[in-house]
Design a protein around this motif. Sequence first.
Motif, PDB file in Angstrom:
ATOM      1  N   ALA A  19       0.836  -1.210   0.000  1.00 21.17           N
ATOM      2  CA  ALA A  19       0.000   0.000   0.000  1.00 21.17           C
ATOM      3  C   ALA A  19       0.865   1.251   0.000  1.00 21.17           C
ATOM      4  O   ALA A  19       0.562   2.233  -0.682  1.00 21.17           O
ATOM      5  CB  ALA A  19      -0.925  -0.009   1.209  1.00 21.17           C
ATOM      6  N   ASP A  40       2.240   1.648  -3.528  1.00 18.99           N
ATOM      7  CA  ASP A  40       1.220   2.137  -4.458  1.00 18.99           C
ATOM      8  C   ASP A  40       0.918   3.615  -4.240  1.00 18.99           C
ATOM      9  O   ASP A  40       0.738   4.363  -5.204  1.00 18.99           O
ATOM     10  CB  ASP A  40      -0.062   1.307  -4.327  1.00 18.99           C
ATOM     11  CG  ASP A  40       0.033  -0.037  -5.028  1.00 18.99           C
ATOM     12  OD1 ASP A  40       0.862  -0.178  -5.955  1.00 18.99           O
ATOM     13  OD2 ASP A  40      -0.725  -0.948  -4.654  1.00 18.99           O
ATOM     14  N   GLU A  59      -5.158   4.086 -11.065  1.00 19.40           N
ATOM     15  CA  GLU A  59      -5.182   2.645 -10.779  1.00 19.40           C
ATOM     16  C   GLU A  59      -4.373   2.310  -9.528  1.00 19.40           C
ATOM     17  O   GLU A  59      -4.841   1.596  -8.641  1.00 19.40           O
ATOM     18  CB  GLU A  59      -4.621   1.879 -11.975  1.00 19.40           C
ATOM     19  CG  GLU A  59      -4.611   0.383 -11.785  1.00 19.40           C
ATOM     20  CD  GLU A  59      -3.985  -0.339 -12.963  1.00 19.40           C
ATOM     21  OE1 GLU A  59      -3.429  -1.429 -12.727  1.00 19.40           O
ATOM     22  OE2 GLU A  59      -4.049   0.176 -14.091  1.00 19.40           O
ATOM     23  N   ARG A  60      -3.161   2.852  -9.427  1.00 24.78           N
ATOM     24  CA  ARG A  60      -2.310   2.575  -8.266  1.00 24.78           C
ATOM     25  C   ARG A  60      -2.926   3.122  -6.981  1.00 24.78           C
ATOM     26  O   ARG A  60      -2.888   2.485  -5.929  1.00 24.78           O
ATOM     27  CB  ARG A  60      -0.916   3.186  -8.453  1.00 24.78           C
ATOM     28  CG  ARG A  60      -0.075   2.616  -9.572  1.00 24.78           C
ATOM     29  CD  ARG A  60       0.320   1.155  -9.382  1.00 24.78           C
ATOM     30  NE  ARG A  60       1.271   0.887  -8.344  1.00 24.78           N
ATOM     31  CZ  ARG A  60       2.557   0.659  -8.532  1.00 24.78           C
ATOM     32  NH1 ARG A  60       3.076   0.706  -9.742  1.00 24.78           N
ATOM     33  NH2 ARG A  60       3.340   0.373  -7.505  1.00 24.78           N
ATOM     34  N   ARG A  63      -6.143   3.818  -6.309  1.00 26.18           N
ATOM     35  CA  ARG A  63      -7.347   3.085  -5.898  1.00 26.18           C
ATOM     36  C   ARG A  63      -6.959   1.774  -5.220  1.00 26.18           C
ATOM     37  O   ARG A  63      -7.570   1.371  -4.236  1.00 26.18           O
ATOM     38  CB  ARG A  63      -8.256   2.848  -7.099  1.00 26.18           C
ATOM     39  CG  ARG A  63      -8.965   4.129  -7.509  1.00 26.18           C
ATOM     40  CD  ARG A  63     -10.118   3.897  -8.425  1.00 26.18           C
ATOM     41  NE  ARG A  63     -10.787   5.181  -8.665  1.00 26.18           N
ATOM     42  CZ  ARG A  63     -11.242   5.570  -9.833  1.00 26.18           C
ATOM     43  NH1 ARG A  63     -11.130   4.792 -10.878  1.00 26.18           N
ATOM     44  NH2 ARG A  63     -11.823   6.748  -9.956  1.00 26.18           N
ATOM     45  N   ARG A  64      -5.943   1.128  -5.760  1.00 23.82           N
ATOM     46  CA  ARG A  64      -5.458  -0.108  -5.139  1.00 23.82           C
ATOM     47  C   ARG A  64      -4.898   0.193  -3.748  1.00 23.82           C
ATOM     48  O   ARG A  64      -5.150  -0.544  -2.795  1.00 23.82           O
ATOM     49  CB  ARG A  64      -4.392  -0.746  -6.036  1.00 23.82           C
ATOM     50  CG  ARG A  64      -4.003  -2.137  -5.597  1.00 23.82           C
ATOM     51  CD  ARG A  64      -3.215  -2.854  -6.658  1.00 23.82           C
ATOM     52  NE  ARG A  64      -1.922  -2.220  -6.847  1.00 23.82           N
ATOM     53  CZ  ARG A  64      -1.173  -2.379  -7.932  1.00 23.82           C
ATOM     54  NH1 ARG A  64      -1.607  -3.123  -8.936  1.00 23.82           N
ATOM     55  NH2 ARG A  64      -0.008  -1.803  -8.025  1.00 23.82           N
ATOM     56  N   ALA A  65      -4.181   1.302  -3.627  1.00 23.70           N
ATOM     57  CA  ALA A  65      -3.639   1.704  -2.315  1.00 23.70           C
ATOM     58  C   ALA A  65      -4.769   1.961  -1.332  1.00 23.70           C
ATOM     59  O   ALA A  65      -4.723   1.509  -0.182  1.00 23.70           O
ATOM     60  CB  ALA A  65      -2.762   2.939  -2.457  1.00 23.70           C
ATOM     61  N   CYS A  66      -5.790   2.675  -1.771  1.00 27.10           N
ATOM     62  CA  CYS A  66      -6.917   2.993  -0.889  1.00 27.10           C
ATOM     63  C   CYS A  66      -7.585   1.720  -0.386  1.00 27.10           C
ATOM     64  O   CYS A  66      -7.869   1.587   0.807  1.00 27.10           O
ATOM     65  CB  CYS A  66      -7.915   3.879  -1.625  1.00 27.10           C
ATOM     66  SG  CYS A  66      -9.284   4.389  -0.579  1.00 27.10           S
ATOM     67  N   THR A  67      -7.814   0.780  -1.284  1.00 26.31           N
ATOM     68  CA  THR A  67      -8.425  -0.490  -0.888  1.00 26.31           C
ATOM     69  C   THR A  67      -7.556  -1.206   0.140  1.00 26.31           C
ATOM     70  O   THR A  67      -8.059  -1.715   1.151  1.00 26.31           O
ATOM     71  CB  THR A  67      -8.630  -1.387  -2.131  1.00 26.31           C
ATOM     72  OG1 THR A  67      -9.507  -0.710  -3.027  1.00 26.31           O
ATOM     73  CG2 THR A  67      -9.213  -2.727  -1.753  1.00 26.31           C
ATOM     74  N   ALA A  68      -6.254  -1.223  -0.105  1.00 26.76           N
ATOM     75  CA  ALA A  68      -5.342  -1.898   0.830  1.00 26.76           C
ATOM     76  C   ALA A  68      -5.341  -1.209   2.193  1.00 26.76           C
ATOM     77  O   ALA A  68      -5.371  -1.876   3.231  1.00 26.76           O
ATOM     78  CB  ALA A  68      -3.929  -1.927   0.252  1.00 26.76           C
ATOM     79  N   CYS A  97      -5.980  10.374  -5.316  1.00 25.27           N
ATOM     80  CA  CYS A  97      -6.784   9.832  -6.414  1.00 25.27           C
ATOM     81  C   CYS A  97      -7.660  10.929  -7.025  1.00 25.27           C
ATOM     82  O   CYS A  97      -7.851  10.981  -8.241  1.00 25.27           O
ATOM     83  CB  CYS A  97      -7.626   8.672  -5.903  1.00 25.27           C
ATOM     84  SG  CYS A  97      -8.219   7.581  -7.194  1.00 25.27           S
TER      85      CYS A  97
END
Length: 195
Positions: A39, A42, A60-61, A63-68, A85
């Motif tokens: 995270a 990202d 993309e990176r 959003r993936r960080a936020c989810t993590a 983002c």
Amino acid sequence: LLAAQVEVALSAGDLVGAGAATEELEAISRAFPTAMLAATVDTARGSLLIAQAHPEAAVERLRRACTAWLELRLPYEAAHARVLCAHAARAVGDEEAERAELRAALGAFERLGAARDVATVEALLEGPGDLPGGLTAREAQVLRLVATGKSNRAIAGELVISEHTVARHLQNIFAKLNISSRSAATAYAFEHDLV
């Protein structure tokens, strides 16, 4: 400290330094793979991609960080990733996504009591000259709900913030509009088409 180094370097416009720190973070993450390091990488890489004018890849990176960050139960870091983002979404011309990310970040920062971050995101959300009396977007939301007759508790529940935060917003509204009561605030909201 590498994540902080990326932020500082980007603030100073040092893309080379930010890139080197990000690459070092990525190397550490490959050697010691953990969700938190992933995270962090990202978030750093997304920030760098924005600065390098590659916002599509940044979204993309980030959003993936936020989810993590959310899966790790680190809401402050998730909100920070949402703000980044939003910057990337603005750069690709997606105003709706930008505002959605900022609103989500604002709610998280308010729940955490991160006053400085709340002020920063409120400033990003409000358009220049859009609201009368110098009100922020969140203050206008609170004022609209006051004008419908809602109590502080009901407003807090609807906006998913604390009653203390609602009271602080009301104090700011009263000061900005030079009024001293909820009825005066309601009248102002109707006079300026805020309801």
